[in-house]
Design a protein around this motif. Structure first.
Motif, PDB file in Angstrom:
ATOM      1  N   GLY A 183     -17.648  -2.219 -64.245  1.00  0.00           N
ATOM      2  CA  GLY A 183     -17.495  -3.596 -64.718  1.00  0.00           C
ATOM      3  C   GLY A 183     -16.295  -3.725 -65.635  1.00  0.00           C
ATOM      4  N   LEU A 184     -16.067  -4.947 -66.093  1.00  0.00           N
ATOM      5  CA  LEU A 184     -14.949  -5.213 -66.994  1.00  0.00           C
ATOM      6  C   LEU A 184     -15.329  -4.847 -68.419  1.00  0.00           C
ATOM      7  CD1 LEU A 184     -13.815  -8.727 -65.690  1.00  0.00           C
ATOM      8  CD2 LEU A 184     -12.827  -6.506 -65.121  1.00  0.00           C
ATOM      9  N   SER A 185     -14.462  -4.104 -69.061  1.00  0.00           N
ATOM     10  CA  SER A 185     -14.690  -3.772 -70.463  1.00  0.00           C
ATOM     11  C   SER A 185     -14.313  -4.950 -71.345  1.00  0.00           C
ATOM     12  CB  SER A 185     -13.855  -2.547 -70.848  1.00  0.00           C
ATOM     13  OG  SER A 185     -12.476  -2.846 -70.727  1.00  0.00           O
ATOM     14  N   ALA A 186     -14.672  -4.855 -72.641  1.00  0.00           N
ATOM     15  CA  ALA A 186     -14.308  -5.922 -73.579  1.00  0.00           C
ATOM     16  C   ALA A 186     -12.796  -6.047 -73.696  1.00  0.00           C
ATOM     17  CB  ALA A 186     -14.936  -5.634 -74.942  1.00  0.00           C
ATOM     18  N   ALA A 187     -12.079  -4.914 -73.626  1.00  0.00           N
ATOM     19  CA  ALA A 187     -10.621  -4.949 -73.712  1.00  0.00           C
ATOM     20  C   ALA A 187     -10.020  -5.688 -72.524  1.00  0.00           C
ATOM     21  CB  ALA A 187     -10.068  -3.522 -73.777  1.00  0.00           C
ATOM     22  N   ALA A 188     -10.597  -5.483 -71.332  1.00  0.00           N
ATOM     23  CA  ALA A 188     -10.081  -6.176 -70.151  1.00  0.00           C
ATOM     24  C   ALA A 188     -10.315  -7.677 -70.244  1.00  0.00           C
ATOM     25  CB  ALA A 188     -10.737  -5.611 -68.894  1.00  0.00           C
ATOM     26  N   VAL A 189     -11.487  -8.076 -70.741  1.00  0.00           N
ATOM     27  CA  VAL A 189     -11.789  -9.507 -70.873  1.00  0.00           C
ATOM     28  C   VAL A 189     -10.862 -10.161 -71.892  1.00  0.00           C
ATOM     29  CG1 VAL A 189     -13.558 -11.182 -71.532  1.00  0.00           C
ATOM     30  CG2 VAL A 189     -14.175  -9.197 -70.146  1.00  0.00           C
ATOM     31  N   GLU A 190     -10.611  -9.445 -73.013  1.00  0.00           N
ATOM     32  CA  GLU A 190      -9.737 -10.004 -74.044  1.00  0.00           C
ATOM     33  C   GLU A 190      -8.286 -10.111 -73.577  1.00  0.00           C
ATOM     34  OE1 GLU A 190     -10.224  -7.500 -77.376  1.00  0.00           O
ATOM     35  OE2 GLU A 190     -12.290  -8.150 -77.823  1.00  0.00           O
ATOM     36  N   ILE A 213      -7.279 -11.043 -70.635  1.00  0.00           N
ATOM     37  CA  ILE A 213      -7.093 -12.082 -69.628  1.00  0.00           C
ATOM     38  C   ILE A 213      -6.448 -13.298 -70.286  1.00  0.00           C
ATOM     39  CG2 ILE A 213      -8.269 -13.619 -67.997  1.00  0.00           C
ATOM     40  CD1 ILE A 213     -10.480 -11.510 -67.809  1.00  0.00           C
ATOM     41  N   PRO A 214      -5.339 -13.795 -69.731  1.00  0.00           N
ATOM     42  CA  PRO A 214      -4.680 -14.965 -70.339  1.00  0.00           C
ATOM     43  C   PRO A 214      -5.472 -16.244 -70.077  1.00  0.00           C
ATOM     44  CG  PRO A 214      -3.569 -14.368 -68.306  1.00  0.00           C
ATOM     45  CD  PRO A 214      -4.599 -13.309 -68.542  1.00  0.00           C
ATOM     46  N   GLY A 215      -5.235 -17.233 -70.904  1.00  0.00           N
ATOM     47  CA  GLY A 215      -5.918 -18.513 -70.737  1.00  0.00           C
ATOM     48  C   GLY A 215      -7.338 -18.468 -71.267  1.00  0.00           C
ATOM     49  N   ARG A 216      -8.103 -19.480 -70.896  1.00  0.00           N
ATOM     50  CA  ARG A 216      -9.489 -19.567 -71.350  1.00  0.00           C
ATOM     51  C   ARG A 216     -10.382 -18.917 -70.307  1.00  0.00           C
ATOM     52  NH1 ARG A 216     -12.014 -25.432 -71.869  1.00  0.00           N
ATOM     53  NH2 ARG A 216     -11.688 -25.235 -69.621  1.00  0.00           N
ATOM     54  N   ALA A 217     -10.794 -17.681 -70.569  1.00  0.00           N
ATOM     55  CA  ALA A 217     -11.587 -16.925 -69.598  1.00  0.00           C
ATOM     56  C   ALA A 217     -13.064 -17.264 -69.738  1.00  0.00           C
ATOM     57  CB  ALA A 217     -11.375 -15.426 -69.791  1.00  0.00           C
ATOM     58  N   ALA A 218     -13.701 -17.535 -68.601  1.00  0.00           N
ATOM     59  CA  ALA A 218     -15.144 -17.770 -68.561  1.00  0.00           C
ATOM     60  C   ALA A 218     -15.801 -16.524 -68.002  1.00  0.00           C
ATOM     61  CB  ALA A 218     -15.460 -18.980 -67.688  1.00  0.00           C
ATOM     62  N   SER A 219     -16.628 -15.876 -68.812  1.00  0.00           N
ATOM     63  CA  SER A 219     -17.222 -14.626 -68.375  1.00  0.00           C
ATOM     64  C   SER A 219     -18.639 -14.511 -68.927  1.00  0.00           C
ATOM     65  CB  SER A 219     -16.381 -13.433 -68.860  1.00  0.00           C
ATOM     66  OG  SER A 219     -16.334 -13.412 -70.280  1.00  0.00           O
ATOM     67  N   GLY A 220     -19.342 -13.496 -68.443  1.00  0.00           N
ATOM     68  CA  GLY A 220     -20.694 -13.238 -68.893  1.00  0.00           C
ATOM     69  C   GLY A 220     -21.001 -11.762 -68.848  1.00  0.00           C
ATOM     70  N   LEU A 221     -21.997 -11.332 -69.625  1.00  0.00           N
ATOM     71  CA  LEU A 221     -22.393  -9.934 -69.688  1.00  0.00           C
ATOM     72  C   LEU A 221     -23.540  -9.680 -68.716  1.00  0.00           C
ATOM     73  CD1 LEU A 221     -22.359  -9.479 -73.572  1.00  0.00           C
ATOM     74  CD2 LEU A 221     -20.635  -8.655 -71.930  1.00  0.00           C
TER      75      LEU A 221
END
Length: 517
Positions: free
Chosen positions: A213-220, A222-230
């Protein structure tokens, strides 16, 4: 012999399944007596039934008729073929009527049954309907006066059984291939279209193959307003506040904030409750899971979380089917508190795909359009596609055996015909061209009929999917698989007809063949 061969290839077949990810890598296939005995018994029964039917027809021929030599078949159809073919045609007609009045999933089922029933009817009625259909395929060449074209038209009219026995298996196999893979492709396209429509943004960032899965570093990053969930898992347990018993089946859950939900989809509406209340110890569930567990708005349902703690969570919203990525939604703070290792499965953002992909490069992630992510990110669909391909390969194998047997056996009976052509002035190469042209014509007719029937069914399936999701769905035609199946049948048909015909022309003189010597 077939049973012994099956026992020998069981192990290698298991290896193929494991490599195709349809089974675990350490799969061991034991050779069991009961399946082999059942297959052998079924083979004996079917073989004896076929021999009995053929012998019964032969025993009804009068002695004087048996001594006559006839170039054309006098009675290619039997009553059983007429009756069962009519039943299959009636089923196809009834299912077509039902399909025209159905909607949603019923269209998919109805169109599939219509196509399969119609293909079965054509296969049973083959000796009666295939020769006219082959002549129809030959219609563009009807003005041709060459000897090859004339013989091709007349031979296919006189040999009804040979034509039907060659065309029918090709029709069924090609039709099955187009119908199954085409309908699966349409479902995948409809799913990806629906996913893309649910997301307001056009870019999806997901983990690379082999990365959980995506780590916290990968989510942070991402440019723009990223919509994600755990992503996490929960286990409903105990009894809800309304007194309903709660089972302990595992449920996939997603930790997502109300702000992220608001940016996720235009169509994210609730059947009951309010997603803005998804904070603290709240939970939102899909309508199906709520119905399965008898949950209602306001119920305090005990959930066991990833760390083993059981907490009562209040149901604050019921969401329509397909509107949320997982059946259970939780506040992200609650997920992080009880599942510190939770990862993000996918994050949505806006902006160019290339920019997002550069931002997450080296972090075990990649960016692509939402549509591409939805089309390729469903592992179950991919496994189903592989399984369908294995079924089609098996079906094509049986079709190849049927076509090869028919043409191989027909060559022996056609030796007097070849001899007559030789005495009329035809060269061996011209006779072989005639044999090859017949094989191409019959396989081509079966391909056109099978693909045509399945194509009409796919149009109905696409119509039902479009009505279901409210968006356009592409018509999926598996060109590569269809060409592979048809090409394989053609290669085998040419080999099974040309090789024995060449040997027959070389082995016997024309006069000897006509005399039967």
């Amino acid at each position: 012999a077939g049973t012994a061969l099956a026992a020998a290839v069981a192990g290698p077949a298991g290896t193929v399944l494991a490599r195709a990810r349809l089974a675990r890598p350490d799969l061991q296939v034991p050779v069991s007596f009961l399946p082999l005995a059942g297959a052998a018994l079924a083979g004996f029964v079917i073989a004896l039934a076929g021999v009995w039917l053929a012998a019964r027809r032969a025993s009804r021929i009068r002695p004087m008729e048996a001594l006559r030599t006839a170039a054309a078949e006098t009675r290619p159809m039997t009553w059983s073929r007429w009756i069962f073919g009519a039943l299959a045609a009636l089923v196809a007609a009834a299912m077509f009527v039902v399909t025209t009045r159905a909607d949603g999933d019923s269209v998919f089922t109805g169109a599939t049954l219509t196509a399969l029933s119609l293909m079965t009817a054509l296969a049973l009625w083959g000796p009666a309907v295939m020769p006219p259909l082959v002549r129809l395929v030959c219609w563009p060449f009807s003005r041709t006066r060459g000897a090859l074209a004339v013989l091709l038209r007349e031979n296919t009219s006189a040999a009804a059984r040979r034509v039907a026995s060659t065309v029918a298996p090709v029709l069924l196999t090609v039709g099955f291939t187009v119908l199954i893979l085409g309908s699966l492709g349409s479902v995948v396209d409809a799913t990806s279209t629906e996913e893309a429509g649910n997301a307001r943004v056009g870019v999806a960032v997901s983990a690379l193959d082999g990365v959980p899965g995506l780590s916290a570093a990968a989510v942070e990053a991402i440019p723009g307003r990223a919509a994600s969930g755990l992503s996490t898992e929960v286990y409903p347990s105990g009894t809800s506040a309304s007194g309903a018993s709660v089972s302990g089946n595992r449920l996939r859950a997603l930790g997502v904030s109300p702000q992220v939900l608001a940016s996720y989809g235009d169509g994210l509406t609730v059947t009951a409750g309010d997603l803005r209340q998804l904070t603290g110890s709240a939970v939102a569930v899909s309508v199906e899971k709520a119905a399965d567990h008898h949950w209602r708005i306001g119920d305090a349902v005990p959930f066991t979380l990833a760390d083993g703690h059981t907490l009562p969570l209040t149901v604050v919203a019921l969401v329509p089917p397909g509107a949320i990525p997982e059946p259970v939604l939780l506040p992200p703070d609650l997920v992080r508190a009880h599942d510190p290792n939770a990862l993000t499965a996918v994050a949505f953002t806006d902006g160019p795909v290339a920019s997002a992909d550069r931002s997450v490069h080296g972090l075990g992630a990649r960016a692509q359009t939402v549509r591409d992510w939805a089309a390729g990110g469903n592992g179950e669909i991919e496994l189903l596609r592989i399984f369908m391909l294995l079924l089609i390969v098996t079906s094509a194998g049986y079709s190849a055996v049927a076509v090869g047997n028919t043409l191989l056996m027909a060559i022996r009976d056609r030796e007097p015909e070849f001899a007559a052509l030789r005495l009329a002035g035809a060269t061996p190469s011209q006779v072989l061209r005639l044999v090859a042209a017949e094989a191409v014509l019959l396989v081509g007719t079966g391909t056109v009929l099978g693909a045509g029937i399945a194509g009409v069914a796919l149009l109905s399936i696409r119509s039902g999917l479009q009505e279901q999701i409210g968006s356009a769905v592409a018509l999926s035609i598996p060109w590569a698989a269809t060409a592979g199946v048809a090409g394989g049948c053609l290669v085998l048909a040419l080999a099974a007809s040309l090789a024995p015909a060449a040997l027959a022309l070389r082995r016997r003189s024309p006069v000897g063949a006509l005399a039967g010597g």
